[in-house]
Design a protein around this motif. Sequence first.
Motif, PDB file in Angstrom:
ATOM      1  N   VAL A   6     -68.253 -24.547 -40.352  1.00  0.00           N
ATOM      2  CA  VAL A   6     -68.846 -23.556 -39.450  1.00  0.00           C
ATOM      3  C   VAL A   6     -69.350 -22.354 -40.246  1.00  0.00           C
ATOM      4  O   VAL A   6     -68.962 -22.139 -41.395  1.00  0.00           O
ATOM      5  N   ASP A   7     -70.212 -21.563 -39.609  1.00  0.00           N
ATOM      6  CA  ASP A   7     -70.676 -20.332 -40.253  1.00  0.00           C
ATOM      7  C   ASP A   7     -69.640 -19.229 -40.047  1.00  0.00           C
ATOM      8  O   ASP A   7     -68.588 -19.446 -39.441  1.00  0.00           O
ATOM      9  N   TRP A   8     -69.944 -18.034 -40.527  1.00  0.00           N
ATOM     10  CA  TRP A   8     -68.960 -16.951 -40.467  1.00  0.00           C
ATOM     11  C   TRP A   8     -68.619 -16.554 -39.031  1.00  0.00           C
ATOM     12  O   TRP A   8     -67.482 -16.156 -38.747  1.00  0.00           O
ATOM     13  N   GLN A   9     -69.601 -16.697 -38.117  1.00  0.00           N
ATOM     14  CA  GLN A   9     -69.330 -16.334 -36.726  1.00  0.00           C
ATOM     15  C   GLN A   9     -68.342 -17.310 -36.082  1.00  0.00           C
ATOM     16  O   GLN A   9     -67.411 -16.903 -35.392  1.00  0.00           O
ATOM     17  N   GLY A  10     -68.547 -18.614 -36.329  1.00  0.00           N
ATOM     18  CA  GLY A  10     -67.607 -19.603 -35.820  1.00  0.00           C
ATOM     19  C   GLY A  10     -66.235 -19.418 -36.438  1.00  0.00           C
ATOM     20  O   GLY A  10     -65.209 -19.507 -35.751  1.00  0.00           O
ATOM     21  N   GLY A  11     -66.212 -19.159 -37.746  1.00  0.00           N
ATOM     22  CA  GLY A  11     -64.939 -18.935 -38.419  1.00  0.00           C
ATOM     23  C   GLY A  11     -64.206 -17.731 -37.863  1.00  0.00           C
ATOM     24  O   GLY A  11     -62.985 -17.753 -37.687  1.00  0.00           O
ATOM     25  N   GLN A  12     -64.941 -16.686 -37.567  1.00  0.00           N
ATOM     26  CA  GLN A  12     -64.345 -15.471 -37.017  1.00  0.00           C
ATOM     27  C   GLN A  12     -63.709 -15.740 -35.655  1.00  0.00           C
ATOM     28  O   GLN A  12     -62.605 -15.267 -35.358  1.00  0.00           O
ATOM     29  N   GLN A  13     -64.403 -16.521 -34.810  1.00  0.00           N
ATOM     30  CA  GLN A  13     -63.851 -16.838 -33.494  1.00  0.00           C
ATOM     31  C   GLN A  13     -62.567 -17.652 -33.606  1.00  0.00           C
ATOM     32  O   GLN A  13     -61.606 -17.421 -32.864  1.00  0.00           O
ATOM     33  N   ILE A  14     -62.536 -18.611 -34.527  1.00  0.00           N
ATOM     34  CA  ILE A  14     -61.333 -19.427 -34.703  1.00  0.00           C
ATOM     35  C   ILE A  14     -60.191 -18.570 -35.236  1.00  0.00           C
ATOM     36  O   ILE A  14     -59.043 -18.677 -34.783  1.00  0.00           O
ATOM     37  N   ARG A  15     -60.482 -17.703 -36.203  1.00  0.00           N
ATOM     38  CA  ARG A  15     -59.436 -16.841 -36.763  1.00  0.00           C
ATOM     39  C   ARG A  15     -58.888 -15.876 -35.719  1.00  0.00           C
ATOM     40  O   ARG A  15     -57.731 -15.446 -35.808  1.00  0.00           O
ATOM     41  N   ASN A  16     -59.696 -15.515 -34.723  1.00  0.00           N
ATOM     42  CA  ASN A  16     -59.263 -14.585 -33.682  1.00  0.00           C
ATOM     43  C   ASN A  16     -58.631 -15.293 -32.486  1.00  0.00           C
ATOM     44  O   ASN A  16     -58.249 -14.632 -31.517  1.00  0.00           O
ATOM     45  N   SER A  17     -58.528 -16.620 -32.552  1.00  0.00           N
ATOM     46  CA  SER A  17     -57.955 -17.373 -31.440  1.00  0.00           C
ATOM     47  C   SER A  17     -56.428 -17.409 -31.545  1.00  0.00           C
ATOM     48  O   SER A  17     -55.842 -16.921 -32.523  1.00  0.00           O
ATOM     49  N   ALA A  18     -55.787 -18.002 -30.537  1.00  0.00           N
ATOM     50  CA  ALA A  18     -54.326 -18.118 -30.542  1.00  0.00           C
ATOM     51  C   ALA A  18     -53.823 -19.029 -31.652  1.00  0.00           C
ATOM     52  O   ALA A  18     -52.636 -19.016 -31.988  1.00  0.00           O
ATOM     53  N   LEU A  19     -54.718 -19.811 -32.247  1.00  0.00           N
ATOM     54  CA  LEU A  19     -54.316 -20.733 -33.309  1.00  0.00           C
ATOM     55  C   LEU A  19     -54.425 -20.108 -34.695  1.00  0.00           C
ATOM     56  O   LEU A  19     -54.258 -20.794 -35.706  1.00  0.00           O
ATOM     57  N   SER A  20     -54.687 -18.816 -34.769  1.00  0.00           N
ATOM     58  CA  SER A  20     -54.922 -18.150 -36.051  1.00  0.00           C
ATOM     59  C   SER A  20     -53.801 -18.329 -37.081  1.00  0.00           C
ATOM     60  O   SER A  20     -54.091 -18.387 -38.285  1.00  0.00           O
ATOM     61  N   PRO A  21     -52.503 -18.427 -36.675  1.00  0.00           N
ATOM     62  CA  PRO A  21     -51.466 -18.616 -37.704  1.00  0.00           C
ATOM     63  C   PRO A  21     -51.618 -19.919 -38.488  1.00  0.00           C
ATOM     64  O   PRO A  21     -51.038 -20.052 -39.574  1.00  0.00           O
ATOM     65  N   HIS A  22     -52.379 -20.857 -37.952  1.00  0.00           N
ATOM     66  CA  HIS A  22     -52.526 -22.166 -38.591  1.00  0.00           C
ATOM     67  C   HIS A  22     -53.868 -22.305 -39.316  1.00  0.00           C
ATOM     68  O   HIS A  22     -54.206 -23.390 -39.782  1.00  0.00           O
ATOM     69  N   VAL A  23     -54.614 -21.212 -39.408  1.00  0.00           N
ATOM     70  CA  VAL A  23     -55.945 -21.243 -40.012  1.00  0.00           C
ATOM     71  C   VAL A  23     -55.873 -20.939 -41.506  1.00  0.00           C
ATOM     72  O   VAL A  23     -55.162 -20.027 -41.935  1.00  0.00           O
ATOM     73  N   VAL A  24     -56.616 -21.726 -42.289  1.00  0.00           N
ATOM     74  CA  VAL A  24     -56.853 -21.430 -43.702  1.00  0.00           C
ATOM     75  C   VAL A  24     -58.370 -21.344 -43.869  1.00  0.00           C
ATOM     76  O   VAL A  24     -59.074 -22.333 -43.650  1.00  0.00           O
ATOM     77  N   SER A  25     -58.876 -20.171 -44.226  1.00  0.00           N
ATOM     78  CA  SER A  25     -60.327 -19.986 -44.299  1.00  0.00           C
ATOM     79  C   SER A  25     -60.772 -19.858 -45.757  1.00  0.00           C
ATOM     80  O   SER A  25     -60.169 -19.126 -46.538  1.00  0.00           O
ATOM     81  N   ILE A  26     -61.822 -20.595 -46.093  1.00  0.00           N
ATOM     82  CA  ILE A  26     -62.309 -20.673 -47.471  1.00  0.00           C
ATOM     83  C   ILE A  26     -63.822 -20.481 -47.469  1.00  0.00           C
ATOM     84  O   ILE A  26     -64.539 -21.177 -46.741  1.00  0.00           O
ATOM     85  N   PHE A  27     -64.286 -19.555 -48.289  1.00  0.00           N
ATOM     86  CA  PHE A  27     -65.728 -19.320 -48.407  1.00  0.00           C
ATOM     87  C   PHE A  27     -66.189 -19.809 -49.776  1.00  0.00           C
ATOM     88  O   PHE A  27     -65.579 -19.514 -50.803  1.00  0.00           O
ATOM     89  N   ILE A  28     -67.299 -20.563 -49.775  1.00  0.00           N
ATOM     90  CA  ILE A  28     -67.865 -21.108 -51.006  1.00  0.00           C
ATOM     91  C   ILE A  28     -69.097 -20.296 -51.387  1.00  0.00           C
ATOM     92  O   ILE A  28     -70.058 -20.206 -50.616  1.00  0.00           O
ATOM     93  N   LEU A  29     -69.059 -19.692 -52.577  1.00  0.00           N
ATOM     94  CA  LEU A  29     -70.188 -18.911 -53.090  1.00  0.00           C
ATOM     95  C   LEU A  29     -70.953 -19.706 -54.147  1.00  0.00           C
ATOM     96  O   LEU A  29     -70.349 -20.462 -54.915  1.00  0.00           O
ATOM     97  N   PRO A  30     -72.266 -19.522 -54.215  1.00  0.00           N
ATOM     98  CA  PRO A  30     -73.025 -20.083 -55.339  1.00  0.00           C
ATOM     99  C   PRO A  30     -72.841 -19.189 -56.560  1.00  0.00           C
ATOM    100  O   PRO A  30     -72.463 -18.019 -56.422  1.00  0.00           O
ATOM    101  N   PRO A  31     -73.107 -19.693 -57.760  1.00  0.00           N
ATOM    102  CA  PRO A  31     -72.976 -18.849 -58.950  1.00  0.00           C
ATOM    103  C   PRO A  31     -74.015 -17.731 -58.999  1.00  0.00           C
ATOM    104  O   PRO A  31     -73.777 -16.691 -59.614  1.00  0.00           O
ATOM    105  N   SER A  32     -75.167 -17.936 -58.354  1.00  0.00           N
ATOM    106  CA  SER A  32     -76.209 -16.909 -58.294  1.00  0.00           C
ATOM    107  C   SER A  32     -77.188 -17.281 -57.199  1.00  0.00           C
ATOM    108  O   SER A  32     -77.260 -18.448 -56.778  1.00  0.00           O
ATOM    109  N   LEU A  33     -77.975 -16.325 -56.744  1.00  0.00           N
ATOM    110  CA  LEU A  33     -78.987 -16.629 -55.731  1.00  0.00           C
ATOM    111  C   LEU A  33     -80.130 -17.479 -56.297  1.00  0.00           C
ATOM    112  O   LEU A  33     -80.610 -18.383 -55.600  1.00  0.00           O
TER     113      LEU A  33
END
Length: 214
Positions: A102-129
């Motif tokens: 999911v994108d950051w908005q979907g991730g934010q909604q999941i992290r703010n849900s009642a299931l947040s204690p079970h969430v592990v969120s990982i962001f993948i960055l490129p080495p450069s643009l």
Amino acid sequence: MDRTGLLIILSSPSGAGKSTLARRLTEWDPSLSFSVSATTRAPRPSEIDGEHYHFMDRDAFRHMVDSGQMLEHAEVFGNFYGSPREPVERAMEAGLDTIFDVDWQGGQQIRNSALSPHVVSIFILPPSLPELERRLVARGQDSAEVIAGRMAKSRDEISHWAEYDYVLINDDLDATFGRLKAILTAERLRRERRKGLRGFVKDLMEGGADDLGT
């Protein structure tokens, strides 16, 4: 030792390698599964209901949102997309982990849900643009105009990196995958996720336990 399943959120700008890493995770551990999104758009000829998406009409989708049956949802180009809650909770209770692409908005909604204690969120960055743009061009899937749009959107996506538990720079796919596996292994072993640990320690102190398990 029994544990509660995880909700693994993977986010990144397009072209950073998220889909490849997610696929490698499921090959490494076949018990991992992707959350199957619901959508109001029409299925394409090759798509199977319940496998690629849960296809539904707008009224049914809105009902699920209004009744709290969606973990996250968004409107994209006039169609609704969302992650149904029930199959995720069922997997959690069975000790199975679910991957959310999911994108950051979907991730934010999941992290703010009642299931947040079970969430592990990982962001993948490129080495450069410039490297991100090179990867998008090398895929050969999009026009120059579409790539320009993806690059513009990538800056917005990247600006939310600090909201995630972990941030990985994908400058080497194998090395990044190794780090991703390490994160998942460690998160699975967290004390609060292991349902039988308290009972084991009680038995241990009383002289009845002899094997912690994994």
